[in-house]
Design a protein around this motif. Structure first.
Motif, PDB file in Angstrom:
ATOM      1  N   GLY A  24       0.811  -1.214   0.000  1.00 45.76           N
ATOM      2  CA  GLY A  24       0.000   0.000   0.000  1.00 45.76           C
ATOM      3  C   GLY A  24       0.839   1.257   0.000  1.00 45.76           C
ATOM      4  N   ALA A  25       1.967   1.228   0.710  1.00 50.12           N
ATOM      5  CA  ALA A  25       2.863   2.391   0.724  1.00 50.12           C
ATOM      6  C   ALA A  25       3.526   2.602  -0.635  1.00 50.12           C
ATOM      7  N   ILE A  26       3.946   1.507  -1.271  1.00 50.01           N
ATOM      8  CA  ILE A  26       4.551   1.626  -2.603  1.00 50.01           C
ATOM      9  C   ILE A  26       3.549   2.202  -3.590  1.00 50.01           C
ATOM     10  N   ALA A  27       2.293   1.811  -3.461  1.00 48.57           N
ATOM     11  CA  ALA A  27       1.259   2.260  -4.401  1.00 48.57           C
ATOM     12  C   ALA A  27       1.042   3.763  -4.358  1.00 48.57           C
ATOM     13  N   ARG A  28       1.449   4.419  -3.277  1.00 47.24           N
ATOM     14  CA  ARG A  28       1.325   5.874  -3.168  1.00 47.24           C
ATOM     15  C   ARG A  28       2.583   6.528  -3.734  1.00 47.24           C
ATOM     16  N   GLU A  29       2.527   6.882  -5.002  1.00 46.09           N
ATOM     17  CA  GLU A  29       3.674   7.540  -5.664  1.00 46.09           C
ATOM     18  C   GLU A  29       4.093   8.771  -4.859  1.00 46.09           C
ATOM     19  N   SER A  30       5.355   8.837  -4.510  1.00 50.88           N
ATOM     20  CA  SER A  30       5.844   9.963  -3.700  1.00 50.88           C
ATOM     21  C   SER A  30       7.219  10.415  -4.179  1.00 50.88           C
ATOM     22  N   ILE A  31       7.350  10.586  -5.477  1.00 55.45           N
ATOM     23  CA  ILE A  31       8.579  11.151  -6.023  1.00 55.45           C
ATOM     24  C   ILE A  31       8.811  12.503  -5.363  1.00 55.45           C
ATOM     25  N   THR A  32      10.049  12.825  -5.089  1.00 51.70           N
ATOM     26  CA  THR A  32      10.397  14.026  -4.330  1.00 51.70           C
ATOM     27  C   THR A  32       9.578  15.227  -4.774  1.00 51.70           C
ATOM     28  N   PHE A 110       4.372   1.435  -9.558  1.00 45.86           N
ATOM     29  CA  PHE A 110       3.769   1.558  -8.239  1.00 45.86           C
ATOM     30  C   PHE A 110       2.709   0.479  -7.975  1.00 45.86           C
ATOM     31  N   ALA A 111       2.706  -0.574  -8.797  1.00 48.37           N
ATOM     32  CA  ALA A 111       1.733  -1.659  -8.617  1.00 48.37           C
ATOM     33  C   ALA A 111       2.156  -2.636  -7.534  1.00 48.37           C
ATOM     34  N   ALA A 112       3.431  -2.648  -7.183  1.00 50.37           N
ATOM     35  CA  ALA A 112       3.963  -3.514  -6.115  1.00 50.37           C
ATOM     36  C   ALA A 112       3.638  -4.985  -6.317  1.00 50.37           C
ATOM     37  N   PRO A 113       3.911  -5.552  -7.506  1.00 52.92           N
ATOM     38  CA  PRO A 113       3.666  -6.979  -7.696  1.00 52.92           C
ATOM     39  C   PRO A 113       4.640  -7.824  -6.882  1.00 52.92           C
ATOM     40  N   ILE A 114       4.184  -9.012  -6.498  1.00 50.78           N
ATOM     41  CA  ILE A 114       5.072  -9.973  -5.847  1.00 50.78           C
ATOM     42  C   ILE A 114       5.494 -10.974  -6.916  1.00 50.78           C
ATOM     43  N   ILE A 115       6.778 -10.975  -7.225  1.00 57.81           N
ATOM     44  CA  ILE A 115       7.320 -11.818  -8.294  1.00 57.81           C
ATOM     45  C   ILE A 115       8.533 -12.558  -7.754  1.00 57.81           C
ATOM     46  N   ASP A 116       8.511 -13.867  -7.901  1.00 54.90           N
ATOM     47  CA  ASP A 116       9.642 -14.701  -7.470  1.00 54.90           C
ATOM     48  C   ASP A 116      10.063 -14.400  -6.029  1.00 54.90           C
ATOM     49  N   GLY A 117       9.077 -14.239  -5.155  1.00 47.76           N
ATOM     50  CA  GLY A 117       9.372 -14.053  -3.739  1.00 47.76           C
ATOM     51  C   GLY A 117       9.849 -12.681  -3.341  1.00 47.76           C
ATOM     52  N   ALA A 118       9.620 -11.668  -4.204  1.00 48.93           N
ATOM     53  CA  ALA A 118      10.049 -10.304  -3.888  1.00 48.93           C
ATOM     54  C   ALA A 118       8.957  -9.310  -4.268  1.00 48.93           C
TER      55      ALA A 118
END
Length: 421
Positions: A24-32, A110-118
Protein backbone atom coordinates in the motif's frame (compact mmCIF):
# COMPACT_ATOMS: atom_id res chain seq x y z
CA UNK A 1 19.53 -18.62 17.76
CA UNK A 2 15.85 -17.72 18.25
CA UNK A 3 15.00 -16.57 21.78
CA UNK A 4 11.59 -16.61 23.48
CA UNK A 5 10.61 -13.08 22.43
CA UNK A 6 11.57 -13.65 18.81
CA UNK A 7 9.70 -16.97 18.68
CA UNK A 8 6.63 -15.32 20.22
CA UNK A 9 6.76 -12.53 17.64
CA UNK A 10 7.23 -14.91 14.73
CA UNK A 11 4.19 -16.90 15.85
CA UNK A 12 2.06 -13.74 16.02
CA UNK A 13 3.12 -12.27 12.66
CA UNK A 14 0.34 -11.90 10.07
CA UNK A 15 2.20 -12.10 6.78
CA UNK A 16 -0.73 -10.95 4.65
CA UNK A 17 -1.39 -7.84 6.77
CA UNK A 18 2.29 -6.94 6.75
CA UNK A 19 2.57 -7.25 2.98
CA UNK A 20 -0.64 -5.29 2.44
CA UNK A 21 0.85 -2.42 4.44
CA UNK A 22 4.10 -2.53 2.47
CA UNK A 23 2.45 -2.74 -0.94
CA UNK A 24 0.00 0.00 0.00
CA UNK A 25 2.86 2.39 0.72
CA UNK A 26 4.55 1.63 -2.60
CA UNK A 27 1.26 2.26 -4.40
CA UNK A 28 1.33 5.87 -3.17
CA UNK A 29 3.67 7.54 -5.66
CA UNK A 30 5.84 9.96 -3.70
CA UNK A 31 8.58 11.15 -6.02
CA UNK A 32 10.40 14.03 -4.33
CA UNK A 33 7.99 16.94 -4.07
CA UNK A 34 4.91 14.71 -3.85
CA UNK A 35 5.50 13.37 -0.34
CA UNK A 36 1.95 14.27 0.75
CA UNK A 37 0.55 11.37 -1.27
CA UNK A 38 2.23 8.73 0.91
CA UNK A 39 1.98 10.81 4.10
CA UNK A 40 -1.83 10.59 3.72
CA UNK A 41 -1.46 6.80 3.76
CA UNK A 42 0.98 6.75 6.67
CA UNK A 43 -1.15 9.11 8.74
CA UNK A 44 -4.08 6.69 8.54
CA UNK A 45 -1.89 3.74 9.51
CA UNK A 46 -0.37 5.69 12.41
CA UNK A 47 -3.85 6.54 13.66
CA UNK A 48 -4.70 2.84 13.50
CA UNK A 49 -1.77 2.27 15.87
CA UNK A 50 -3.25 4.87 18.23
CA UNK A 51 -0.02 6.89 18.35
CA UNK A 52 -0.08 9.93 20.58
CA UNK A 53 1.19 13.36 19.62
CA UNK A 54 0.50 12.62 15.96
CA UNK A 55 1.71 15.69 14.13
CA UNK A 56 1.58 16.52 10.46
CA UNK A 57 3.33 19.73 9.52
CA UNK A 58 4.66 21.22 6.30
CA UNK A 59 8.40 21.73 5.96
CA UNK A 60 7.70 23.47 2.64
CA UNK A 61 4.39 24.45 1.10
CA UNK A 62 2.35 21.35 0.31
CA UNK A 63 5.11 19.02 1.53
CA UNK A 64 4.52 17.51 4.98
CA UNK A 65 6.49 15.63 7.58
CA UNK A 66 4.62 13.41 10.01
CA UNK A 67 5.54 12.03 13.42
CA UNK A 68 4.00 10.39 16.45
CA UNK A 69 4.85 8.07 19.34
CA UNK A 70 3.72 5.22 21.51
CA UNK A 71 4.24 6.17 25.14
CA UNK A 72 5.78 3.46 27.27
CA UNK A 73 4.18 2.02 30.40
CA UNK A 74 7.26 2.47 32.57
CA UNK A 75 7.32 5.03 35.37
CA UNK A 76 10.07 6.85 37.27
CA UNK A 77 13.34 4.95 37.49
CA UNK A 78 11.69 2.13 35.53
CA UNK A 79 10.81 4.48 32.67
CA UNK A 80 12.74 2.78 29.88
CA UNK A 81 14.60 4.26 26.93
CA UNK A 82 13.17 6.41 24.13
CA UNK A 83 13.69 4.97 20.63
CA UNK A 84 13.12 6.74 17.30
CA UNK A 85 12.56 5.17 13.90
CA UNK A 86 12.91 7.65 11.07
CA UNK A 87 12.92 7.48 7.29
CA UNK A 88 12.29 9.59 4.21
CA UNK A 89 8.99 9.44 2.37
CA UNK A 90 10.20 10.58 -1.04
CA UNK A 91 11.55 8.39 -3.83
CA UNK A 92 13.54 8.99 -6.97
CA UNK A 93 11.84 9.35 -10.37
CA UNK A 94 10.57 6.55 -12.60
CA UNK A 95 11.88 7.90 -15.92
CA UNK A 96 12.20 4.99 -18.33
CA UNK A 97 10.72 2.41 -15.93
CA UNK A 98 7.59 1.67 -17.94
CA UNK A 99 9.52 1.51 -21.20
CA UNK A 100 12.08 -0.83 -19.66
CA UNK A 101 9.45 -3.24 -18.34
CA UNK A 102 6.83 -2.77 -21.09
CA UNK A 103 4.58 -5.80 -21.47
CA UNK A 104 5.68 -7.45 -18.21
CA UNK A 105 4.29 -7.71 -14.67
CA UNK A 106 6.74 -5.02 -13.60
CA UNK A 107 5.58 -2.37 -16.07
CA UNK A 108 3.69 -0.25 -13.54
CA UNK A 109 6.29 1.13 -11.07
CA UNK A 110 3.77 1.56 -8.24
CA UNK A 111 1.73 -1.66 -8.62
CA UNK A 112 3.96 -3.51 -6.11
CA UNK A 113 3.67 -6.98 -7.70
CA UNK A 114 5.07 -9.97 -5.85
CA UNK A 115 7.32 -11.82 -8.29
CA UNK A 116 9.64 -14.70 -7.47
CA UNK A 117 9.37 -14.05 -3.74
CA UNK A 118 10.05 -10.30 -3.89
CA UNK A 119 7.97 -7.11 -3.84
CA UNK A 120 8.83 -4.89 -6.81
CA UNK A 121 8.39 -1.18 -7.37
CA UNK A 122 9.87 2.25 -7.07
CA UNK A 123 10.47 3.07 -3.44
CA UNK A 124 10.19 -0.54 -2.30
CA UNK A 125 13.73 -0.63 -0.96
CA UNK A 126 14.40 3.08 -0.69
CA UNK A 127 12.78 3.06 1.69
CA UNK A 128 9.17 2.06 2.14
CA UNK A 129 10.17 -1.40 3.33
CA UNK A 130 11.91 0.22 6.30
CA UNK A 131 9.07 2.63 7.07
CA UNK A 132 6.35 0.00 6.96
CA UNK A 133 8.44 -2.63 8.74
CA UNK A 134 8.94 -0.24 11.66
CA UNK A 135 5.20 0.49 11.93
CA UNK A 136 4.32 -3.18 11.48
CA UNK A 137 6.77 -4.04 14.28
CA UNK A 138 4.78 -1.98 16.77
CA UNK A 139 1.55 -3.60 15.58
CA UNK A 140 3.22 -6.99 16.02
CA UNK A 141 4.14 -6.20 19.62
CA UNK A 142 0.50 -5.29 20.25
CA UNK A 143 -0.70 -8.54 18.71
CA UNK A 144 1.79 -10.53 20.75
CA UNK A 145 0.63 -8.77 23.93
CA UNK A 146 4.02 -7.18 24.63
CA UNK A 147 3.93 -3.74 26.27
CA UNK A 148 7.00 -1.56 26.38
CA UNK A 149 8.43 0.40 29.28
CA UNK A 150 10.02 3.04 27.08
CA UNK A 151 8.69 5.19 24.26
CA UNK A 152 8.84 4.31 20.58
CA UNK A 153 8.63 7.31 18.27
CA UNK A 154 8.29 7.47 14.49
CA UNK A 155 9.13 10.35 12.16
CA UNK A 156 8.79 10.32 8.39
CA UNK A 157 10.33 13.23 6.53
CA UNK A 158 10.62 14.43 2.94
CA UNK A 159 13.19 15.84 0.56
CA UNK A 160 16.02 13.35 1.07
CA UNK A 161 16.36 12.25 -2.54
CA UNK A 162 18.07 14.52 -5.07
CA UNK A 163 17.47 14.71 -8.79
CA UNK A 164 14.27 16.74 -9.04
CA UNK A 165 14.70 20.47 -9.80
CA UNK A 166 14.78 22.59 -6.66
CA UNK A 167 14.57 19.62 -4.30
CA UNK A 168 16.78 17.18 -2.42
CA UNK A 169 18.40 19.39 0.20
CA UNK A 170 17.13 17.50 3.29
CA UNK A 171 14.56 20.20 3.99
CA UNK A 172 12.32 17.71 5.79
CA UNK A 173 14.83 16.48 8.34
CA UNK A 174 16.18 19.99 8.89
CA UNK A 175 12.66 20.99 9.94
CA UNK A 176 12.27 17.94 12.20
CA UNK A 177 15.67 18.31 13.87
CA UNK A 178 14.87 21.98 14.40
CA UNK A 179 11.72 20.90 16.26
CA UNK A 180 13.85 18.70 18.55
CA UNK A 181 16.27 21.57 19.17
CA UNK A 182 13.37 23.88 19.98
CA UNK A 183 12.03 21.42 22.54
CA UNK A 184 8.84 20.81 20.53
CA UNK A 185 9.71 17.12 20.02
CA UNK A 186 11.34 14.93 22.68
CA UNK A 187 14.87 13.86 21.78
CA UNK A 188 15.42 10.10 21.46
CA UNK A 189 18.11 8.14 23.26
CA UNK A 190 18.81 6.16 20.09
CA UNK A 191 17.78 6.46 16.44
CA UNK A 192 17.29 3.87 13.71
CA UNK A 193 17.18 5.43 10.26
CA UNK A 194 15.46 2.90 8.02
CA UNK A 195 17.66 3.07 4.91
CA UNK A 196 18.03 -0.37 3.27
CA UNK A 197 20.84 -2.49 4.68
CA UNK A 198 19.64 -6.09 4.08
CA UNK A 199 19.13 -6.17 7.86
CA UNK A 200 22.75 -5.35 8.61
CA UNK A 201 23.45 -2.59 11.14
CA UNK A 202 25.39 0.31 9.64
CA UNK A 203 27.27 2.07 12.44
CA UNK A 204 29.21 4.39 10.11
CA UNK A 205 28.61 6.17 6.82
CA UNK A 206 30.58 8.08 4.24
CA UNK A 207 30.49 11.82 3.71
CA UNK A 208 30.42 13.53 0.34
CA UNK A 209 30.35 16.72 -1.63
CA UNK A 210 29.91 17.50 -5.31
CA UNK A 211 32.06 20.10 -7.04
CA UNK A 212 31.31 21.73 -10.38
CA UNK A 213 34.42 23.38 -11.81
CA UNK A 214 34.08 25.91 -14.62
CA UNK A 215 37.28 26.61 -16.56
CA UNK A 216 37.14 29.62 -18.89
CA UNK A 217 39.71 30.60 -21.47
CA UNK A 218 39.30 32.50 -24.76
CA UNK A 219 38.01 31.22 -28.07
CA UNK A 220 39.85 31.71 -31.33
CA UNK A 221 39.55 30.41 -34.88
CA UNK A 222 41.30 27.05 -35.30
CA UNK A 223 43.76 28.46 -37.84
CA UNK A 224 45.20 30.90 -35.32
CA UNK A 225 45.07 28.98 -32.03
CA UNK A 226 47.80 31.16 -30.58
CA UNK A 227 45.17 33.88 -30.17
CA UNK A 228 43.06 31.73 -27.86
CA UNK A 229 43.26 30.23 -24.42
CA UNK A 230 42.36 26.54 -24.57
CA UNK A 231 39.93 25.63 -21.75
CA UNK A 232 39.84 21.98 -22.82
CA UNK A 233 43.59 21.61 -22.56
CA UNK A 234 43.48 23.29 -19.15
CA UNK A 235 40.72 20.87 -18.15
CA UNK A 236 42.94 17.94 -19.08
CA UNK A 237 45.68 19.31 -16.83
CA UNK A 238 43.16 19.77 -14.04
CA UNK A 239 41.84 16.22 -14.39
CA UNK A 240 45.33 14.79 -14.31
CA UNK A 241 46.00 16.66 -11.07
CA UNK A 242 42.68 15.56 -9.60
CA UNK A 243 43.29 11.88 -10.37
CA UNK A 244 46.69 12.16 -8.72
CA UNK A 245 45.05 13.83 -5.71
CA UNK A 246 42.50 11.01 -5.52
CA UNK A 247 45.29 8.45 -5.30
CA UNK A 248 46.86 10.48 -2.50
CA UNK A 249 43.55 10.61 -0.61
CA UNK A 250 43.09 6.86 -0.90
CA UNK A 251 46.59 6.23 0.43
CA UNK A 252 46.05 8.28 3.59
CA UNK A 253 43.79 5.97 5.58
CA UNK A 254 41.33 3.13 5.45
CA UNK A 255 38.27 3.10 7.70
CA UNK A 256 37.35 -0.32 9.07
CA UNK A 257 33.72 -0.02 7.96
CA UNK A 258 33.61 2.32 4.95
CA UNK A 259 36.99 1.80 3.27
CA UNK A 260 39.08 4.54 1.67
CA UNK A 261 38.32 8.06 0.56
CA UNK A 262 38.68 9.20 -3.05
CA UNK A 263 37.26 11.54 -5.65
CA UNK A 264 35.54 10.55 -8.87
CA UNK A 265 35.34 12.82 -11.90
CA UNK A 266 31.80 12.27 -13.16
CA UNK A 267 31.55 14.59 -16.14
CA UNK A 268 33.29 16.87 -18.63
CA UNK A 269 31.36 19.19 -20.92
CA UNK A 270 32.49 21.92 -23.28
CA UNK A 271 34.49 22.48 -26.41
CA UNK A 272 34.40 24.64 -29.53
CA UNK A 273 33.24 24.27 -33.13
CA UNK A 274 36.27 24.56 -35.38
CA UNK A 275 37.68 26.83 -32.71
CA UNK A 276 39.76 26.89 -29.57
CA UNK A 277 37.43 25.73 -26.73
CA UNK A 278 36.58 28.70 -24.53
CA UNK A 279 34.78 27.02 -21.63
CA UNK A 280 34.66 23.58 -20.03
CA UNK A 281 32.95 22.28 -16.92
CA UNK A 282 34.15 19.39 -14.80
CA UNK A 283 32.01 17.66 -12.19
CA UNK A 284 33.31 15.44 -9.41
CA UNK A 285 32.16 13.79 -6.24
CA UNK A 286 34.40 13.37 -3.21
CA UNK A 287 33.97 10.51 -0.74
CA UNK A 288 35.00 11.39 2.82
CA UNK A 289 35.72 9.17 5.80
CA UNK A 290 34.50 9.85 9.35
CA UNK A 291 36.73 12.51 10.83
CA UNK A 292 37.53 14.21 7.51
CA UNK A 293 36.63 17.90 7.30
CA UNK A 294 34.61 19.03 4.27
CA UNK A 295 36.10 22.51 4.14
CA UNK A 296 39.65 21.16 4.21
CA UNK A 297 38.85 18.58 1.54
CA UNK A 298 37.32 21.23 -0.72
CA UNK A 299 40.34 23.52 -0.23
CA UNK A 300 42.61 20.67 -1.31
CA UNK A 301 40.65 20.12 -4.51
CA UNK A 302 40.71 23.82 -5.35
CA UNK A 303 44.46 23.96 -4.71
CA UNK A 304 45.07 20.93 -6.95
CA UNK A 305 43.14 22.48 -9.84
CA UNK A 306 44.64 25.94 -9.51
CA UNK A 307 48.12 24.43 -9.23
CA UNK A 308 47.61 22.57 -12.50
CA UNK A 309 46.53 25.66 -14.48
CA UNK A 310 49.38 28.11 -14.56
CA UNK A 311 48.05 30.54 -17.18
CA UNK A 312 46.66 33.59 -15.34
CA UNK A 313 44.35 34.36 -18.28
CA UNK A 314 42.41 31.14 -17.72
CA UNK A 315 39.89 31.53 -14.91
CA UNK A 316 38.55 28.81 -12.63
CA UNK A 317 35.32 28.87 -10.63
CA UNK A 318 34.10 26.29 -8.10
CA UNK A 319 30.50 25.57 -7.10
CA UNK A 320 29.14 23.12 -4.53
CA UNK A 321 25.49 22.37 -5.44
CA UNK A 322 24.65 19.62 -2.95
CA UNK A 323 24.70 21.10 0.55
CA UNK A 324 23.05 18.91 3.18
CA UNK A 325 24.03 19.12 6.84
CA UNK A 326 27.00 21.21 5.70
CA UNK A 327 26.94 24.04 3.17
CA UNK A 328 29.22 22.07 0.84
CA UNK A 329 27.67 18.60 1.16
CA UNK A 330 27.04 15.89 3.73
CA UNK A 331 29.33 15.02 6.61
CA UNK A 332 30.49 11.50 7.40
CA UNK A 333 29.36 9.95 10.66
CA UNK A 334 30.04 7.03 12.93
CA UNK A 335 29.22 5.76 16.38
CA UNK A 336 31.07 3.24 18.51
CA UNK A 337 30.20 -0.11 16.97
CA UNK A 338 30.61 -1.78 20.38
CA UNK A 339 27.70 0.19 21.89
CA UNK A 340 25.10 -1.94 23.60
CA UNK A 341 22.32 -0.65 21.32
CA UNK A 342 24.25 -1.74 18.24
CA UNK A 343 24.71 -5.23 19.68
CA UNK A 344 21.03 -5.47 20.63
CA UNK A 345 19.89 -4.53 17.14
CA UNK A 346 22.45 -6.81 15.53
CA UNK A 347 21.32 -9.74 17.68
CA UNK A 348 17.66 -9.00 16.99
CA UNK A 349 18.18 -9.12 13.23
CA UNK A 350 20.35 -12.24 13.44
CA UNK A 351 17.62 -13.94 15.45
CA UNK A 352 14.97 -12.93 12.94
CA UNK A 353 16.89 -14.16 9.88
CA UNK A 354 19.94 -16.37 9.75
CA UNK A 355 23.07 -14.67 8.44
CA UNK A 356 21.81 -11.12 8.96
CA UNK A 357 22.57 -8.48 11.57
CA UNK A 358 26.23 -7.91 10.68
CA UNK A 359 27.79 -4.61 11.72
CA UNK A 360 28.90 -2.74 8.60
CA UNK A 361 29.35 0.73 7.08
CA UNK A 362 27.05 2.60 4.71
CA UNK A 363 28.44 3.08 1.17
CA UNK A 364 25.98 5.95 0.76
CA UNK A 365 25.11 9.25 2.36
CA UNK A 366 21.83 9.75 4.13
CA UNK A 367 20.60 11.79 7.04
CA UNK A 368 21.95 10.15 10.21
CA UNK A 369 24.60 12.90 10.61
CA UNK A 370 21.79 15.28 11.62
CA UNK A 371 21.50 13.12 14.75
CA UNK A 372 25.08 11.94 15.26
CA UNK A 373 26.96 15.14 14.41
CA UNK A 374 24.40 17.88 15.01
CA UNK A 375 22.39 16.59 17.97
CA UNK A 376 24.94 14.19 19.48
CA UNK A 377 22.38 11.36 19.43
CA UNK A 378 23.64 7.90 18.38
CA UNK A 379 22.07 6.62 15.17
CA UNK A 380 22.45 3.70 12.80
CA UNK A 381 20.94 2.54 9.53
CA UNK A 382 19.03 -0.73 9.46
CA UNK A 383 16.12 -2.01 7.34
CA UNK A 384 15.08 -4.56 4.74
CA UNK A 385 16.12 -3.86 1.16
CA UNK A 386 19.32 -3.77 -0.84
CA UNK A 387 20.80 -0.36 -1.72
CA UNK A 388 22.43 -1.92 -4.77
CA UNK A 389 19.12 -2.24 -6.61
CA UNK A 390 17.62 1.05 -5.42
CA UNK A 391 17.36 3.92 -7.93
CA UNK A 392 17.37 1.28 -10.70
CA UNK A 393 14.76 -0.58 -12.74
CA UNK A 394 15.53 -3.62 -10.54
CA UNK A 395 14.28 -2.13 -7.26
CA UNK A 396 12.69 -4.85 -5.13
CA UNK A 397 12.73 -6.32 -1.62
CA UNK A 398 12.74 -10.00 -0.73
CA UNK A 399 9.49 -10.93 1.04
CA UNK A 400 11.15 -13.05 3.71
CA UNK A 401 13.69 -10.34 4.43
CA UNK A 402 10.92 -7.77 4.83
CA UNK A 403 9.00 -10.01 7.22
CA UNK A 404 12.17 -10.77 9.18
CA UNK A 405 12.78 -7.03 9.43
CA UNK A 406 9.43 -6.61 11.17
CA UNK A 407 10.25 -9.32 13.68
CA UNK A 408 13.77 -7.96 14.19
CA UNK A 409 12.54 -4.41 14.77
CA UNK A 410 9.89 -5.62 17.21
CA UNK A 411 12.42 -7.71 19.14
CA UNK A 412 14.78 -4.74 19.30
CA UNK A 413 12.02 -2.45 20.56
CA UNK A 414 11.32 -4.93 23.35
CA UNK A 415 14.96 -5.36 24.31
CA UNK A 416 15.96 -1.71 24.10
CA UNK A 417 12.86 -0.10 25.59
CA UNK A 418 12.21 -2.89 28.08
CA UNK A 419 9.09 -5.00 28.54
CA UNK A 420 6.43 -3.86 31.03
CA UNK A 421 4.88 -6.48 33.29
Amino acid sequence: MTDDITARLQAALDRDDALTLFRGAIARESITGNEANVVDFLEARMRDLDLSGLTRTEFLSGRPNIWGERKGAGQGADRGKRLLFIGHTDTVHVDGWREHWAGTEREEPFAAPIIDGAVWGRGSGDLKAGITASLAALALLDKAGIRLKGDVAFAFVGDEESGQPGTGISAGIKHFVGSIEAGEVAAPDFTVYVEPTRLAVYAAQIGFFITDITITGRSAYFGVPELGKDALRASHAAMTALWKHSDEIAARAEHRLVGRGFLLITGLTGGGYIAVPERCTLSLIRKLLPGEDLDTAADEIEAAVRGAISDPEISVEFAYPAGRDHSLGGTAAEIDQTRNEVALLSDAMAGAMSGRGGIEGAPFWSESPFFVNRLGIPAVYCAPGDIRNCHTFEEHVDVEEYLAGIVGFAAFMARYCGVAK
